[in-house]
Design a protein around this motif. Structure first.
Motif, PDB file in Angstrom:
ATOM      1  N   ALA C 165       0.809  -1.212   0.000  1.00  0.00           N
ATOM      2  CA  ALA C 165       0.000   0.000   0.000  1.00  0.00           C
ATOM      3  C   ALA C 165       0.843   1.264   0.000  1.00  0.00           C
ATOM      4  CB  ALA C 165      -0.930  -0.009   1.206  1.00  0.00           C
ATOM      5  N   ARG C 168       6.937   2.582  -2.705  1.00  0.00           N
ATOM      6  CA  ARG C 168       7.031   2.856  -4.139  1.00  0.00           C
ATOM      7  C   ARG C 168       6.932   1.562  -4.936  1.00  0.00           C
ATOM      8  NH1 ARG C 168      10.798   6.895  -7.287  1.00  0.00           N
ATOM      9  NH2 ARG C 168      10.616   8.154  -5.434  1.00  0.00           N
ATOM     10  N   MET C 169       7.706   0.555  -4.499  1.00  0.00           N
ATOM     11  CA  MET C 169       7.692  -0.723  -5.213  1.00  0.00           C
ATOM     12  C   MET C 169       6.313  -1.356  -5.114  1.00  0.00           C
ATOM     13  SD  MET C 169       9.024  -2.907  -7.083  1.00  0.00           S
ATOM     14  CE  MET C 169      10.590  -2.113  -7.212  1.00  0.00           C
ATOM     15  N   LYS C 171       3.508   0.144  -5.078  1.00  0.00           N
ATOM     16  CA  LYS C 171       2.634   0.762  -6.064  1.00  0.00           C
ATOM     17  C   LYS C 171       2.907   0.192  -7.443  1.00  0.00           C
ATOM     18  CE  LYS C 171       1.840   5.217  -3.840  1.00  0.00           C
ATOM     19  NZ  LYS C 171       2.614   5.070  -2.615  1.00  0.00           N
ATOM     20  N   ALA C 172       4.185   0.007  -7.735  1.00  0.00           N
ATOM     21  CA  ALA C 172       4.538  -0.546  -9.045  1.00  0.00           C
ATOM     22  C   ALA C 172       3.942  -1.937  -9.192  1.00  0.00           C
ATOM     23  CB  ALA C 172       6.054  -0.601  -9.191  1.00  0.00           C
ATOM     24  N   ARG C 174       1.265  -3.116  -7.702  1.00  0.00           N
ATOM     25  CA  ARG C 174      -0.189  -3.036  -7.880  1.00  0.00           C
ATOM     26  C   ARG C 174      -0.534  -2.619  -9.296  1.00  0.00           C
ATOM     27  NH1 ARG C 174      -0.731   0.156  -3.227  1.00  0.00           N
ATOM     28  NH2 ARG C 174      -2.378   1.313  -4.254  1.00  0.00           N
ATOM     29  N   ALA C 175       0.263  -1.684  -9.835  1.00  0.00           N
ATOM     30  CA  ALA C 175       0.005  -1.279 -11.223  1.00  0.00           C
ATOM     31  C   ALA C 175       0.249  -2.446 -12.160  1.00  0.00           C
ATOM     32  CB  ALA C 175       0.905  -0.102 -11.581  1.00  0.00           C
ATOM     33  N   GLN C 178      -2.539  -4.883 -12.293  1.00  0.00           N
ATOM     34  CA  GLN C 178      -3.732  -4.512 -13.036  1.00  0.00           C
ATOM     35  C   GLN C 178      -3.494  -4.495 -14.533  1.00  0.00           C
ATOM     36  OE1 GLN C 178      -6.325  -1.479 -11.752  1.00  0.00           O
ATOM     37  NE2 GLN C 178      -5.474  -1.435  -9.706  1.00  0.00           N
ATOM     38  N   ASP C 179      -2.350  -3.999 -14.924  1.00  0.00           N
ATOM     39  CA  ASP C 179      -2.125  -3.820 -16.368  1.00  0.00           C
ATOM     40  C   ASP C 179      -0.638  -3.708 -16.646  1.00  0.00           C
ATOM     41  OD1 ASP C 179      -2.107  -3.111 -19.027  1.00  0.00           O
ATOM     42  OD2 ASP C 179      -3.778  -1.701 -18.812  1.00  0.00           O
ATOM     43  N   ALA C 183       1.619  -0.292 -17.325  1.00  0.00           N
ATOM     44  CA  ALA C 183       2.600   0.056 -16.298  1.00  0.00           C
ATOM     45  C   ALA C 183       3.967   0.213 -16.939  1.00  0.00           C
ATOM     46  CB  ALA C 183       2.626  -1.029 -15.225  1.00  0.00           C
ATOM     47  N   GLY C 184       4.272  -0.648 -17.867  1.00  0.00           N
ATOM     48  CA  GLY C 184       5.559  -0.580 -18.544  1.00  0.00           C
ATOM     49  C   GLY C 184       5.704   0.725 -19.305  1.00  0.00           C
ATOM     50  N   MET C 186       4.465   3.407 -18.670  1.00  0.00           N
ATOM     51  CA  MET C 186       4.611   4.546 -17.791  1.00  0.00           C
ATOM     52  C   MET C 186       5.891   4.546 -17.018  1.00  0.00           C
ATOM     53  SD  MET C 186       1.112   4.782 -16.106  1.00  0.00           S
ATOM     54  CE  MET C 186       2.269   4.599 -14.808  1.00  0.00           C
ATOM     55  N   GLY C 187       6.783   3.689 -17.383  1.00  0.00           N
ATOM     56  CA  GLY C 187       8.091   3.772 -16.763  1.00  0.00           C
ATOM     57  C   GLY C 187       8.375   2.707 -15.719  1.00  0.00           C
ATOM     58  N   VAL C 188       7.420   1.838 -15.460  1.00  0.00           N
ATOM     59  CA  VAL C 188       7.712   0.778 -14.495  1.00  0.00           C
ATOM     60  C   VAL C 188       8.540  -0.291 -15.203  1.00  0.00           C
ATOM     61  CG1 VAL C 188       6.697  -1.044 -13.104  1.00  0.00           C
ATOM     62  CG2 VAL C 188       5.611   1.203 -13.212  1.00  0.00           C
ATOM     63  N   ASN C 189       9.673  -0.650 -14.616  1.00  0.00           N
ATOM     64  CA  ASN C 189      10.512  -1.685 -15.216  1.00  0.00           C
ATOM     65  C   ASN C 189       9.853  -3.037 -14.982  1.00  0.00           C
ATOM     66  OD1 ASN C 189      12.415  -3.505 -16.009  1.00  0.00           O
ATOM     67  ND2 ASN C 189      14.121  -2.461 -15.038  1.00  0.00           N
TER      68      ASN C 189
END
Lengths: 239, 442, 289
Positions: C165, C168-169, C171-172, C174-175, C178-179, C183-184, C186-189
């Protein structure tokens, strides 16, 4: 300076060329439009730029550096952001969280949580959604979800924003508001590359427009040139 | 007198001669030659046979391996090694000693696989003898198959009243191990009476084995006026026995029995310790009798009662068997359990080894590999084995059970790391500890 | 007479805690990384046996072994994903194809892990005694090792929830759950996040194994039964919801304990019955989306 360039960009799916030998060049600071009938390859071109897949053959460069073949998150961190035709917000997360994801992960250099938070709030305000920041994104109206997507994309400190049919599904009032938003984004110094079907909108905001048909570029020029191009009219009327 | 008168005596003389000659011949004059011995022809492979082949389908892998490798399994190897070290088995009809070869197939603890492999051993590999698979249910399935093909079937790990009931129709089957009413539960119940136990709680594994022990318990306890205040079946895959243990605790019974086998037998005790459940009498079925049980629980086993039973003190031959086992499995035992006796089974191994030694002597006595003949010898002979004088009680023309008099003991109890025999009195190697002492502090 | 209601609840919660950890792990692997890991249960077995080795071999306190075993299993999971599953991802045109391929791959893992374990540790049931002393809670008697286990599972569940919750990680993750594609973008590795999730997933199973070994006997072929329970709990809690798996685990634990008390032979059947009813009546589970 040419912020985005494509040379001979091609992509085959099986035996079918979705995009074929497309050359393009977007100048920094302009609003560049992309139109064409359904199935022309517009979204595929966006996918190629954002890194969902790599062009084969062909090269895409961002600020002079090759980005084709990089993974999506790396391309994003370089400063390219996009929205989707089928608005892809994280439905279970509040609007603020959605935007926060962009500022936490998408920026070229990292940001502290506090900074990221601040930026997210500022952007929500920019798109006019401050009041809705805690509402789960899935519960917002379509037009507001699109705004969240835009805010999220901007949160990544994008220099180039790719908008995929921002106006789709909007009524005339909302469309006008969206056009105004695009103008405000441009004023912040962000280059915009947008796919659109709503002719009035695209003719109204774009500096230049490119037309795709069956994966190939068939025309490019100012809105006035495109509007009077015989080829383009044929393609659209012939549909 | 005239000439005619002289003719009459001549005629008579002539007639007499004729008669004498024709009546001659029936005087049995042929001489009978002296009686010779009936020669049995040598077997077809008299010249070519190089070994005696014994086959078995055993659980080399799978859950039953936990019983098989700690009971009959190692004994088969030891027995065959002993025979071959002495040069093999001397078979009269071959006029020589033949070494023994052991073929073991892995039935993966699966019943269907076991029966298929058994039939392969008999019909395709055409082994000379077979050895039993592991566990009561498997014995139950294998015995009729062996019998049908005229193969002698010694019992192994398992035995039950229902199998015994089939013996009259299974002449080639020789049950070896003791079991519920032959004669463990009666011996246990007698001990209960001696100690003044009035109430019992028990759980049982819900299969052939457990249900039988449950039924036998009901009747044997009832006969002696002992009341069953709680009884519950548990599924074979059960892991958590705490509800049953808590219920037994709440019942306040003097004695608690768990008619289960590994791994439940192991879980039960660990969880009882966790709950602090320590009734005056604590009995656990198959499982408690293995040395690895002591390796797992150590001094916590003090006073725990199980079935069996034998130990080094039972006889010098029993002591020798322990040494043989340590020589064969000591290293593995040390590696797995830190105990060189880690593969010992203080219930069945003396039974099985006695049966193997009996079988060996019967084969040699029969002088042939013909199993019908060997069976006849087994049914009527007594041989000395590690169990002492050993014989089988036969069912009218059917199969047999190892005689009760040959059993080394029925009930065992862990005392100071030794599985002492505490019942019946004639076999006891130590006095029973009653009541069970409290669990030592960890 | 039977065990008391409090006995049932306490022991049910204890068992439920183990199920909850196990299911959270599977939920991470399936909900985020889209790998239905049928070898998940093997890692509870591995955790148990590693604890045995460290406890009986080196005399280490079982709870302390978490510090060693945890990271080892996490790294194994992370590397497995970075190598095996990433490769499968790249070669799969769609999620469905990837799910199919990775399922088969995990079957392979199951056989390898199980057979290696049997080779090393044999097939006998092993156990050791730790904190096996009675403890009384408001009249109900249970054992200390169970209560310690319950405490640890709750602590881990809470810690992980906070991680998801707030951090930072988290949140990544959880993103990505979902998708992943978005997420990728948007910059999530994504590769890193998915591998981390897979590692965390296996870690949960490993921890469950350490805790389980403190209270029960264990054997090298016990894994598959746990995988099935984990799947049931994940469905019960809702596919894609990690808190759902956590709560679902406790619910199944209590249900199992009730069945075990009153009609022990039906326990396994009860689990499957719940599973079937769920799929028919409310396939998205308690907290599923």
């Amino acid at each position: 300076m040419q912020i985005l360039e494509g040379e001979g960009v091609t992509k085959y799916f099986g035996g079918l060329a979705a995009v074929s030998k497309v050359d393009f060049s977007v100048t920094k600071g302009e609003v560049f439009g992309l139109i064409g009938p359904n199935g022309a390859g517009k979204t595929t071109l966006f996918n190629l730029i954002s890194g969902a897949f790599a062009p084969k053959p062909g090269v895409i460069k961002f600020r002079g550096e090759k980005i084709s073949g990089l993974s999506p998150h790396k391309i994003c961190r370089r400063g390219v952001a996009r929205t989707f035709q089928d608005v892809r917000v994280f439905a279970n997360m509040p609007a603020l969280q959605n935007v926060l994801l962009g500022s936490l992960f998408g920026t070229p250099t990292g940001m502290s949580e506090a900074e990221a938070n601040k930026r997210a709030i500022e952007l929500l305000d920019f798109v006019g959604l401050s009041a809705m920041k805690d509402i789960p994104a899935g519960g917002l109206t379509l037009v507001n979800q699109k705004r969240v997507e835009v805010a999220r994309a901007l949160a990544t400190r994008a220099e180039l924003l790719m908008l995929d049919e921002l106006m789709a599904g909007l009524n005339p009032t909302e469309t006008a508001e969206a056009m105004e938003l695009v103008t405000r984004i441009r004023k912040r110094g962000v280059t915009i590359f947008m796919i659109e079907h709503v002719m009035k909108a695209i003719m109204g905001v774009c500096d230049r427009i490119m037309v795709l048909h069956h994966g190939e570029k068939i025309a490019e020029g100012t809105p006035k040139e495109i509007a009077t191009s015989k080829k383009v009219i044929e393609v659209y009327l012939g549909e | 007198m005239s000439k005619r008168l002289l003719l009459i005596p001549l005629a008579l003389l002539l007639v007499f001669s004729l008669v004498a000659v024709s009546c001659d011949g029936d005087a049995d004059v042929t001489t009978t030659p002296p009686p010779t011995e009936t020669t049995v022809p040598p077997p077809d492979d008299y010249d070519t046979r190089t070994s005696i082949v014994i086959g078995a389908a055993r659980p080399i892998s799978g859950p039953l391996n936990m019983i098989g490798d700690y009971a009959l399994g190692p004994l088969l190897d030891i027995w065959v090694d002993q025979i071959n070290a002495a040069g093999g088995l001397y078979i009269d009809e071959y006029d020589r000693a033949l070494p023994v070869e052991l073929i073991i197939y892995d039935d993966t603890s699966d019943l269907g696989t076991m029966t298929t492999l058994l039939e392969r051993l008999i019909l395709e590999d055409q082994v000379d003898f077979i050895m039993p698979p592991c566990s009561t249910a498997f014995l139950y399935a294998a015995a009729p198959i062996a019998n049908e093909h005229g193969y002698i079937f010694l019992g192994g790990e398992g035995g039950c009243t229902t199998l015994t009931a089939l013996l009259p129709d299974l002449p080639y089957v020789f049950g070896v191990l003791n079991y519920s009413d032959y004669h463990q539960i009666p011996a246990l119940a007698d001990l209960f009476v001696e100690w003044g136990v009035e109430t019992v709680a028990y759980i049982y594994i819900a299969d052939l084995h457990g249900i039988e022990y449950a039924h036998t318990s009901e009747s044997e306890f009832l006969l002696r006026g002992i009341q069953v205040v709680y009884s519950e079946g548990v599924p074979p895959e059960a892991v958590d026995l705490t509800p049953q243990l808590q219920a037994a605790m709440n019942s306040g019974a003097d004695a608690f029995c768990a008619y289960t086998y590994p791994p439940i037998s192991i879980f039960v005790y660990g969880q009882a310790m966790g709950l602090g459940y320590n009734p005056d009498v604590f009995v656990i079925g198959p499982g408690a009798n293995f040395q690895f049980y002591y390796a797992a629980f150590g001094p916590m086993t003090e006073g725990l009662i199980g079935f069996g039973a034998w130990n080094r003190q039972t006889s010098p031959e029993a002591n020798a068997l322990v040494d043989l086992m340590v020589a064969a499995t000591g290293d593995a035992g040390l590696a797995l359990y830190g105990d060189e006796e880690g593969f010992l089974d203080w219930w069945g191994q003396l039974f099985y080894y006695g049966a193997l030694q009996f079988f060996e002597q019967a084969i040699v006595e029969a002088g042939t590999l013909d199993q019908a003949v060997i069976r006849g010898v087994m049914a009527t002979s007594t041989f000395d084995t590690c169990l002492g004088p050993t014989w089988f009680d036969m069912r009218d023309g059917g199969g047999g059970l190892l005689a009760l008099e040959c059993h080394p003991g029925q009930v065992g109890q862990w005392q100071n790391g030794i599985y002492e025999v505490i019942g019946p009195a004639a076999n006891a190697t130590a006095d029973a500890i009653y009541p069970k002492p409290p669990f030592p502090a960890p | 007479m039977f065990a008391s209601i409090l006995d049932i609840i306490i022991d049910g919660l204890f068992m439920g805690g183990i199920y909850a950890l196990l299911a959270m792990g599977l939920s991470l692997q399936y909900g985020v990384a889209r790998v239905l890991n049928v070898s998940h249960g093997e890692f509870i077995m591995v955790g148990a046996f590693l604890t045995l080795a460290l406890h009986t071999g080196l005399g280490m306190n079982p709870i302390l072994t978490l510090v060693i075993i945890g990271p080892i299993i996490f790294i194994v999971g992370y590397l497995l994903h970075r190598t095996l599953f990433s490769a499968l991802l790249k070669s799969s045109p769609s999620t469905e194809v990837f799910e199919g391929k990775s399922l088969l791959a995990t079957f392979g893992l199951l056989f390898i892990i199980q057979n290696v374990a049997v080779l090393i540790w044999g097939s006998a049931t092993r156990s050791y005694s730790y904190l096996a002393s009675p403890v009384e809670i408001a009249g109900a008697i249970t054992s200390l090792n169970r209560m310690v286990t319950l405490g640890i599972t709750i602590a881990i569940g809470l810690a992980f929830y906070i991680f998801l919750a707030r951090s930072r990680m988290g949140k990544a993750i959880r993103a990505a759950a979902q998708d992943p594609a978005t997420a990728g973008i948007m910059g999530v590795n994504i590769n890193n996040v998915l591998a981390l999730c897979f590692g965390f997933g296996l870690l949960m199973a490993g921890i469950a194994g350490v805790l389980y070994s403190m209270c029960f006997g264990f054997y090298t072929t016990m894994g598959l039964g746990f995988t099935i329970i984990a799947i049931i709990v994940v469905v019960l809690g809702g596919l894609g919801s990690i808190p759902g798996s956590f709560i679902g685990g406790f619910i199944l634990g209590i249900v199992g304990q009730i069945t075990n008390t009153f009609e022990a032979e039906l326990t396994l059947a009860a689990y499957y019955f719940i599973f079937i009813v769920l799929l028919l009546v409310r396939p998205k589970g308690i907290m599923g989306k």
